[in-house]
Design a protein around this motif. Structure first.
Motif, mmCIF file in Angstrom:
data_model
loop_
_atom_site.group_PDB
_atom_site.id
_atom_site.type_symbol
_atom_site.label_atom_id
_atom_site.label_comp_id
_atom_site.label_asym_id
_atom_site.label_seq_id
_atom_site.Cartn_x
_atom_site.Cartn_y
_atom_site.Cartn_z
ATOM 1 N N LEU A 94 0.817 -1.218 0.000
ATOM 2 C CA LEU A 94 0.000 0.000 0.000
ATOM 3 C C LEU A 94 0.848 1.264 0.000
ATOM 4 N N SER A 95 2.038 1.203 0.599
ATOM 5 C CA SER A 95 2.905 2.388 0.544
ATOM 6 C C SER A 95 3.405 2.613 -0.883
ATOM 7 N N VAL A 96 3.655 1.536 -1.613
ATOM 8 C CA VAL A 96 4.051 1.649 -3.023
ATOM 9 C C VAL A 96 2.882 2.208 -3.834
ATOM 10 N N CYS A 97 1.672 1.717 -3.564
ATOM 11 C CA CYS A 97 0.480 2.240 -4.249
ATOM 12 C C CYS A 97 0.357 3.742 -4.027
ATOM 13 N N LYS A 98 0.530 4.157 -2.784
ATOM 14 C CA LYS A 98 0.425 5.581 -2.453
ATOM 15 C C LYS A 98 1.472 6.391 -3.218
ATOM 16 N N ALA A 99 2.701 5.908 -3.264
ATOM 17 C CA ALA A 99 3.763 6.626 -3.970
ATOM 18 C C ALA A 99 3.442 6.756 -5.458
ATOM 19 N N ILE A 100 2.932 5.696 -6.057
ATOM 20 C CA ILE A 100 2.601 5.731 -7.488
ATOM 21 C C ILE A 100 1.461 6.710 -7.750
ATOM 22 N N VAL A 101 0.407 6.633 -6.958
ATOM 23 C CA VAL A 101 -0.745 7.512 -7.152
ATOM 24 C C VAL A 101 -0.335 8.969 -6.929
ATOM 25 N N GLU A 102 0.436 9.235 -5.894
ATOM 26 C CA GLU A 102 0.882 10.610 -5.632
ATOM 27 C C GLU A 102 1.829 11.117 -6.711
ATOM 28 N N ALA A 103 2.635 10.239 -7.311
ATOM 29 C CA ALA A 103 3.511 10.645 -8.414
ATOM 30 C C ALA A 103 2.696 11.091 -9.626
ATOM 31 N N HIS A 104 1.456 10.623 -9.722
ATOM 32 C CA HIS A 104 0.542 11.041 -10.777
ATOM 33 C C HIS A 104 -0.286 12.261 -10.354
ATOM 34 N N GLY A 105 0.016 12.828 -9.180
ATOM 35 C CA GLY A 105 -0.711 13.997 -8.698
ATOM 36 C C GLY A 105 -2.031 13.660 -8.033
ATOM 37 N N GLY A 106 -2.235 12.381 -7.727
ATOM 38 C CA GLY A 106 -3.504 11.949 -7.154
ATOM 39 C C GLY A 106 -3.409 11.618 -5.683
ATOM 40 N N ARG A 107 -4.461 10.978 -5.194
ATOM 41 C CA ARG A 107 -4.483 10.542 -3.802
ATOM 42 C C ARG A 107 -5.173 9.189 -3.706
ATOM 43 N N ILE A 108 -4.874 8.469 -2.644
ATOM 44 C CA ILE A 108 -5.450 7.155 -2.404
ATOM 45 C C ILE A 108 -5.900 7.093 -0.951
ATOM 46 N N TRP A 109 -7.030 6.419 -0.709
ATOM 47 C CA TRP A 109 -7.534 6.321 0.650
ATOM 48 C C TRP A 109 -8.375 5.058 0.795
ATOM 49 N N VAL A 110 -8.745 4.777 2.024
ATOM 50 C CA VAL A 110 -9.598 3.638 2.325
ATOM 51 C C VAL A 110 -10.844 4.120 3.057
ATOM 52 N N GLU A 111 -11.956 3.480 2.761
ATOM 53 C CA GLU A 111 -13.212 3.695 3.475
ATOM 54 C C GLU A 111 -13.608 2.335 4.032
ATOM 55 N N SER A 112 -13.722 2.238 5.357
ATOM 56 C CA SER A 112 -13.983 0.933 5.940
ATOM 57 C C SER A 112 -14.553 1.053 7.345
ATOM 58 N N GLU A 113 -15.303 0.037 7.711
ATOM 59 C CA GLU A 113 -15.775 -0.145 9.077
ATOM 60 C C GLU A 113 -15.532 -1.606 9.429
ATOM 61 N N PRO A 114 -15.110 -1.875 10.647
ATOM 62 C CA PRO A 114 -14.916 -3.271 11.051
ATOM 63 C C PRO A 114 -16.186 -4.093 10.811
ATOM 64 N N GLY A 115 -15.989 -5.253 10.204
ATOM 65 C CA GLY A 115 -17.093 -6.158 9.923
ATOM 66 C C GLY A 115 -17.876 -5.827 8.671
ATOM 67 N N LYS A 116 -17.506 -4.738 7.968
ATOM 68 C CA LYS A 116 -18.275 -4.319 6.795
ATOM 69 C C LYS A 116 -17.429 -4.193 5.528
ATOM 70 N N GLY A 117 -16.275 -4.831 5.500
ATOM 71 C CA GLY A 117 -15.445 -4.777 4.303
ATOM 72 C C GLY A 117 -14.657 -3.489 4.191
#
Length: 126
Positions: A94-117
Motif C-alpha cells: 500500500l505504501s508503493v500504491c500511495k507513492a505511485i498515485v501521488e507521483a501522478h498527482g492523485g491521492r489514495i484512501w480507504v473507506e472501511s468499518e470493522p465487519g463491513k469490508g
C-alpha cells in the motif's frame, strides 16, 4: 476461494504510466482477494469523475479499524488482521500504491468499518 469479481468500467482515456497503475490495481485486488471470505464478491470500478480517473476496489472482508486506517499507507504497516493472515507480506504494497498515485498527482484512501469490508479508492487528476 470462489470469489466473484464484478467489474464496472466506463470508457475514458488519460495520460499516465500504465504499468505503474496496473501495479496499483493489482495490489489492491490481490489484497481484496486475500482478505475476502469464501464465496464473497469484490467490486472493481474504473470511472471518470469530476475530471479525475477514479479506481475503486471494494471487498466484503473483515474491514479495517479506524485507528489502523490512519497508518495503513505507511511503509512496513499491516493491520492486525493482515498480520494474522500474512502470507509473506511485509507491509510495503500500500505504501508503493500511495507513492505511485501521488507521483501522478492523485491521492489514495480507504473507506472501511470493522465487519463491513473495505473500499480502496485511487483518484488521479486528468
Amino acid at each position: 476461494k470462489s470469489i466473484e469479481i464484478i467489474v464496472d468500467t466506463e470508457s475514458f482515456s488519460f495520460s499516465a504510466d500504465k504499468a505503474r497503475l496496473v501495479r496499483v490495481l493489482t495490489n489492491l485486488l490481490s489484497n481484496a482477494i486475500k482478505f475476502s471470505p469464501e464465496s464473497s464478491k469484490i467490486n472493481v470500478v474504473a470511472a471518470m469523475r469530476e475530471n479525475n480517473a477514479v479506481f475503486e476496489v471494494s471487498d466484503q472482508g473483515p474491514g479495517i479499524e479506524l485507528a489502523e486506517q490512519e497508518t495503513l499507507f505507511e511503509r512496513f504497516r499491516q493491520t492486525s488482521t493482515g498480520k494474522k493472515q500474512s502470507k509473506g507480506g511485509v507491509g510495503l504494497g500500500l505504501s508503493v500504491c500511495k507513492a505511485i498515485v501521488e507521483a501522478h498527482g492523485g491521492r489514495i484512501w480507504v473507506e472501511s468499518e470493522p465487519g463491513k469490508g473495505a473500499k480502496f479508492v485511487a483518484s488521479i487528476p486528468c
